[in-house]
Design a protein around this motif. Structure first.
Motif, PDB file in Angstrom:
ATOM      1  N   ASP A  33      67.672  50.740  37.836  1.00 52.30           N
ATOM      2  CA  ASP A  33      66.243  50.648  37.575  1.00 52.30           C
ATOM      3  C   ASP A  33      65.480  51.773  38.266  1.00 52.30           C
ATOM      4  O   ASP A  33      65.812  52.175  39.383  1.00 52.30           O
ATOM      5  N   MET A  34      64.432  52.249  37.590  1.00 48.92           N
ATOM      6  CA  MET A  34      63.474  53.184  38.172  1.00 48.92           C
ATOM      7  C   MET A  34      62.084  52.598  37.954  1.00 48.92           C
ATOM      8  O   MET A  34      61.822  51.993  36.906  1.00 48.92           O
ATOM      9  N   GLY A  35      61.211  52.795  38.921  1.00 47.64           N
ATOM     10  CA  GLY A  35      59.890  52.199  38.752  1.00 47.64           C
ATOM     11  C   GLY A  35      58.848  52.780  39.673  1.00 47.64           C
ATOM     12  O   GLY A  35      59.111  53.725  40.430  1.00 47.64           O
ATOM     13  N   ALA A  49      55.287  49.013  37.498  1.00 49.82           N
ATOM     14  CA  ALA A  49      56.103  49.034  36.282  1.00 49.82           C
ATOM     15  C   ALA A  49      57.524  49.427  36.644  1.00 49.82           C
ATOM     16  O   ALA A  49      57.740  50.149  37.627  1.00 49.82           O
ATOM     17  N   VAL A  50      58.470  48.966  35.843  1.00 51.61           N
ATOM     18  CA  VAL A  50      59.871  49.295  36.075  1.00 51.61           C
ATOM     19  C   VAL A  50      60.552  49.477  34.726  1.00 51.61           C
ATOM     20  O   VAL A  50      60.180  48.835  33.736  1.00 51.61           O
ATOM     21  N   THR A  77      64.634  61.493  35.704  1.00 50.87           N
ATOM     22  CA  THR A  77      63.206  61.432  35.972  1.00 50.87           C
ATOM     23  C   THR A  77      62.594  60.161  35.397  1.00 50.87           C
ATOM     24  O   THR A  77      63.115  59.571  34.440  1.00 50.87           O
ATOM     25  N   VAL A  78      61.499  59.759  36.015  1.00 48.06           N
ATOM     26  CA  VAL A  78      60.708  58.635  35.525  1.00 48.06           C
ATOM     27  C   VAL A  78      59.244  59.054  35.596  1.00 48.06           C
ATOM     28  O   VAL A  78      58.831  59.752  36.532  1.00 48.06           O
ATOM     29  N   SER A  79      58.484  58.647  34.591  1.00 48.25           N
ATOM     30  CA  SER A  79      57.073  59.010  34.522  1.00 48.25           C
ATOM     31  C   SER A  79      56.225  57.770  34.299  1.00 48.25           C
ATOM     32  O   SER A  79      56.702  56.761  33.768  1.00 48.25           O
ATOM     33  N   LEU A  80      54.975  57.874  34.698  1.00 47.52           N
ATOM     34  CA  LEU A  80      54.013  56.796  34.490  1.00 47.52           C
ATOM     35  C   LEU A  80      52.752  57.399  33.909  1.00 47.52           C
ATOM     36  O   LEU A  80      52.055  58.157  34.601  1.00 47.52           O
ATOM     37  N   GLN A  81      52.494  57.115  32.668  1.00 47.35           N
ATOM     38  CA  GLN A  81      51.260  57.545  32.022  1.00 47.35           C
ATOM     39  C   GLN A  81      50.221  56.467  32.248  1.00 47.35           C
ATOM     40  O   GLN A  81      50.419  55.315  31.842  1.00 47.35           O
TER      41      GLN A  81
END
Length: 120
Positions: A33-35, A49-50, A77-81
């Protein structure tokens, strides 16, 4: 040595948008998991968020319909819009990833945090 490096954040007016990004680097065998979590002074850090390695997502009720989490497994990579931002979204945002390193055991790694400030 595994590390998470965040980018993005800053100051925006209410109703505006920001995008946070986080890249995992180092000797990584697998990322689960990434969050994103956030924290304001005097309060506990909370989940925003995850996203799982398979793409399943979960959001805090307070951000549903406004924030979108995504990840690129090839780039780690993980992004949060973040859209329609509200003053109550103001916080330090932290990237978190559950990682199995090339040597060692599964562990939750955290980024250094990035400030998001939403003005009214």
């Amino acid at each position: 040595q595994v590390q998470l490096v965040e980018s993005g954040g800053g100051l925006v007016q209410a109703g505006g948008s920001l995008r946070l990004s986080c890249a995992a680097s180092g000797s990584i065998f697998r990322i689960n998991d990434m969050g994103w979590h956030r924290q304001v002074p005097g309060k506990q850090r909370e989940l925003v968020a995850v996203v799982s390695s398979g793409g399943s997502t979960h959001y805090a009720d307070s951000v549903k319909g406004r924030f979108t989490i995504s990840r690129d497994n090839a780039k780690n990579t993980v992004s949060l819009q973040m859209n329609s931002l509200k003053p109550e979204d103001t916080a330090v945002y932290y990237c978190k990833a559950n990682i199995i390193p090339a040597v060692g055991f599964r562990y939750d790694y955290w980024g250094q945090g990035t400030q998001v400030t939403v003005s009214s």
